[in-house]
Design a protein around this motif. Structure first.
Motif, PDB file in Angstrom:
ATOM      1  N   LEU A 156       0.856  -1.184   0.000  1.00 37.19           N
ATOM      2  CA  LEU A 156       0.000   0.000   0.000  1.00 37.19           C
ATOM      3  C   LEU A 156       0.893   1.235   0.000  1.00 37.19           C
ATOM      4  O   LEU A 156       1.660   1.461   0.935  1.00 37.19           O
ATOM      5  N   ASP A 157       0.810   2.020  -1.063  1.00 40.88           N
ATOM      6  CA  ASP A 157       1.604   3.240  -1.185  1.00 40.88           C
ATOM      7  C   ASP A 157       0.910   4.355  -0.397  1.00 40.88           C
ATOM      8  O   ASP A 157      -0.231   4.718  -0.692  1.00 40.88           O
ATOM      9  N   LEU A 158       1.592   4.887   0.607  1.00 36.64           N
ATOM     10  CA  LEU A 158       0.997   5.921   1.461  1.00 36.64           C
ATOM     11  C   LEU A 158       1.436   7.327   1.078  1.00 36.64           C
ATOM     12  O   LEU A 158       1.040   8.299   1.743  1.00 36.64           O
ATOM     13  N   SER A 159       2.217   7.459   0.015  1.00 33.49           N
ATOM     14  CA  SER A 159       2.810   8.763  -0.305  1.00 33.49           C
ATOM     15  C   SER A 159       1.753   9.827  -0.590  1.00 33.49           C
ATOM     16  O   SER A 159       1.979  11.014  -0.333  1.00 33.49           O
ATOM     17  N   GLY A 160       0.576   9.432  -1.094  1.00 37.74           N
ATOM     18  CA  GLY A 160      -0.473  10.400  -1.376  1.00 37.74           C
ATOM     19  C   GLY A 160      -1.272  10.813  -0.159  1.00 37.74           C
ATOM     20  O   GLY A 160      -2.112  11.722  -0.245  1.00 37.74           O
ATOM     21  N   LEU A 161      -1.014  10.176   0.981  1.00 35.71           N
ATOM     22  CA  LEU A 161      -1.780  10.455   2.194  1.00 35.71           C
ATOM     23  C   LEU A 161      -0.987  11.219   3.241  1.00 35.71           C
ATOM     24  O   LEU A 161      -1.546  11.606   4.270  1.00 35.71           O
ATOM     25  N   PHE A 211      -7.067   3.071   5.157  1.00 36.66           N
ATOM     26  CA  PHE A 211      -6.811   2.526   3.820  1.00 36.66           C
ATOM     27  C   PHE A 211      -7.731   1.344   3.572  1.00 36.66           C
ATOM     28  O   PHE A 211      -7.704   0.355   4.297  1.00 36.66           O
ATOM     29  N   ASP A 212      -8.571   1.484   2.540  1.00 39.94           N
ATOM     30  CA  ASP A 212      -9.432   0.403   2.066  1.00 39.94           C
ATOM     31  C   ASP A 212      -8.592  -0.445   1.113  1.00 39.94           C
ATOM     32  O   ASP A 212      -8.338  -0.054  -0.028  1.00 39.94           O
ATOM     33  N   VAL A 213      -8.142  -1.607   1.595  1.00 42.10           N
ATOM     34  CA  VAL A 213      -7.187  -2.406   0.829  1.00 42.10           C
ATOM     35  C   VAL A 213      -7.804  -2.934  -0.460  1.00 42.10           C
ATOM     36  O   VAL A 213      -7.202  -2.856  -1.536  1.00 42.10           O
ATOM     37  N   ALA A 214      -9.013  -3.464  -0.387  1.00 42.65           N
ATOM     38  CA  ALA A 214      -9.662  -4.028  -1.579  1.00 42.65           C
ATOM     39  C   ALA A 214      -9.940  -2.949  -2.616  1.00 42.65           C
ATOM     40  O   ALA A 214      -9.816  -3.181  -3.825  1.00 42.65           O
ATOM     41  N   GLY A 215     -10.315  -1.761  -2.158  1.00 40.78           N
ATOM     42  CA  GLY A 215     -10.590  -0.668  -3.079  1.00 40.78           C
ATOM     43  C   GLY A 215      -9.353   0.095  -3.497  1.00 40.78           C
ATOM     44  O   GLY A 215      -9.432   0.996  -4.347  1.00 40.78           O
ATOM     45  N   ASN A 216      -8.204  -0.243  -2.883  1.00 38.19           N
ATOM     46  CA  ASN A 216      -6.927   0.404  -3.169  1.00 38.19           C
ATOM     47  C   ASN A 216      -7.030   1.926  -3.080  1.00 38.19           C
ATOM     48  O   ASN A 216      -6.553   2.666  -3.938  1.00 38.19           O
ATOM     49  N   ARG A 217      -7.670   2.379  -2.011  1.00 38.58           N
ATOM     50  CA  ARG A 217      -7.797   3.821  -1.809  1.00 38.58           C
ATOM     51  C   ARG A 217      -7.680   4.134  -0.321  1.00 38.58           C
ATOM     52  O   ARG A 217      -8.069   3.341   0.539  1.00 38.58           O
ATOM     53  N   GLY A 218      -7.112   5.283  -0.041  1.00 36.50           N
ATOM     54  CA  GLY A 218      -6.959   5.691   1.345  1.00 36.50           C
ATOM     55  C   GLY A 218      -7.384   7.124   1.535  1.00 36.50           C
ATOM     56  O   GLY A 218      -7.513   7.891   0.573  1.00 36.50           O
ATOM     57  N   TYR A 219      -7.606   7.507   2.769  1.00 40.23           N
ATOM     58  CA  TYR A 219      -7.981   8.879   3.077  1.00 40.23           C
ATOM     59  C   TYR A 219      -7.550   9.204   4.497  1.00 40.23           C
ATOM     60  O   TYR A 219      -7.237   8.309   5.293  1.00 40.23           O
ATOM     61  N   ARG A 220      -7.545  10.485   4.787  1.00 41.82           N
ATOM     62  CA  ARG A 220      -7.089  10.984   6.076  1.00 41.82           C
ATOM     63  C   ARG A 220      -8.292  11.453   6.885  1.00 41.82           C
ATOM     64  O   ARG A 220      -9.135  12.198   6.390  1.00 41.82           O
ATOM     65  N   VAL A 221      -8.358  11.001   8.136  1.00 40.42           N
ATOM     66  CA  VAL A 221      -9.389  11.471   9.059  1.00 40.42           C
ATOM     67  C   VAL A 221      -8.697  12.385  10.070  1.00 40.42           C
ATOM     68  O   VAL A 221      -7.902  11.919  10.893  1.00 40.42           O
TER      69      VAL A 221
END
Length: 370
Positions: A165-170, A205-215
């Motif tokens: 999981l690439d976290l660089s965008g988060l 990070f939603d692993v199956a959806g390959n998307r993450g977000y910041r709370v």
């Protein structure tokens, strides 16, 4: 004669059981970086080049899978050749010997396809090992970013890498990623939660959806420390609801949020104030259920708090006390044996560069069962 044979087998069974129990209870101990090298010449080469400096190596996080302990060795200082290792609970040697996990090629510093600096690890119910790689080395001396931060998943049954999981965008430039936890939503989708102390956030990070977000967390949760620690612990408090319990080290209070709110990306108005701390406390781990283990900053005693009870000193149960010069960095569930174990070391001496040949580290057994 039959009775004598039966008695002999019973005696042997009792002896074997007692011996095994003694093996289980005996602490695993080692000093510095006690690694299993491919060859003596490899070790000599690493030492000559400065890639292995034994006194600079320390394990700070651990997870148990069957008869193995998986260990995280953050690259706090130069000379840490292995950032993710494994040691057997069944080792009979006086000093535990650690092998790289899953192999030496995954430990190459500067290779972004390999592991750079693992600061936390988590084994999920499906035997997947998740590791948080911050990508920054030498953090206690002269920090250098080698690679973007990422989470890597390994299948412990096959020892194969199964996800990155690439976290660089988060993350932001100032981000300090510190702890992670993993759960499966009711629909079976895995979610990874990561604390970012510098930005007052939880990464989801939603692993199956390959998307993450910041709370982003409210300002009320922040403490007074300039370079603070944001602890998180995943607990199940009953009725099938999972919670992230979290707190900054310097914050006077502990907070919680249901993970279904985090998965929905909605924290506004959902965070609960759990209670006032008697003192600064360090989260150490959970029993994989509703209990959190912690110690007070700088203190050797470990307490167990069942999160189904109020966050009050009357609810805190003393379960372990480290020996002199040792402090715990993680409490680990040993599911196979239904026990809790403790990873401990002379970490303050390590930070102050007063460890001599290397930091003393050990994995000890707590009293009581899971």
């Amino acid at each position: 004669m039959i009775h004598k044979v039966a008695l002999l087998f019973l005696t042997l069974a009792i002896y074997v059981e007692a011996t095994c129990d003694k093996e289980i209870q005996r602490p695993l101990e080692w000093t510095g970086g006690s690694f299993e090298w491919p060859t003596p010449s490899t070790k000599a080469l690493y030492q000559a080049s400065g890639r292995f400096i034994g006194k600079n190596v320390i394990a700070t996080r651990a997870q148990i899978y069957k008869d193995d302990v998986i260990l995280a060795f953050p690259r706090y200082k130069p000379g840490t050749p292995v950032t993710l290792g494994r040691v057997s609970l069944k080792q009979r040697t006086c000093e535990a010997i650690i092998s790289p996990y899953p192999c030496w090629s995954t430990q190459e510093e500067g290779n972004c396809g390999a592991l750079q600096s693992i600061v936390d690890i988590f084994v999920d119910p499906n035997d997947i090992l998740w590791v948080l790689d911050v990508g920054v080395v030498n953090t206690l001396s002269c920090p250098v970013r080698k690679c973007p931060p990422k989470v890597v998943a390994f299948n412990l049954k096959t020892n194969r890498q199964v996800k990155v999981l690439d976290l660089s965008g988060l993350v932001a430039q100032a981000s300090r990623l510190q702890y992670l936890a993993v759960e499966y939503a009711p629909d079976g989708r895995p979610y990874v939660y990561i604390s970012d102390a510098a930005t007052r956030s939880l990464l989801v990070f939603d692993v199956a959806g390959n998307r993450g977000y910041r709370v982003v967390l409210p300002k009320a949760v922040v403490g007074t420390g300039r370079r603070d620690v944001l602890y998180i612990a995943l607990v199940q408090k009953g009725c099938g609801n999972n919670f992230i319990i979290f707190s900054y080290l310097s914050s006077p209070r502990v907070f919680s949020i249901r993970t279904d709110y985090l998965r929905a990306g909605c924290a506004s108005g959902k965070i609960q104030d759990v209670g006032l701390k008697p003192n600064r406390l360090v989260f150490l781990g959970t029993d994989l259920g509703s209990a959190i283990f912690f110690r007070y900053e700088g203190q050797p005693e470990i307490y167990r708090w069942d999160t189904n009870t109020p966050f009050l000193p009357v609810s805190f149960v003393l379960v372990y006390k480290s020996d002199n010069c040792f402090l715990s960095t993680q409490a680990i569930a040993d599911v196979k044996r239904e026990r809790m174990r403790v990873l401990e070391s002379n970490f303050p001496d390590y930070v102050e560069n007063t460890v001599g040949c290397g930091a003393n580290q050990k994995i000890s057994l707590m009293t009581g069962c899971l």
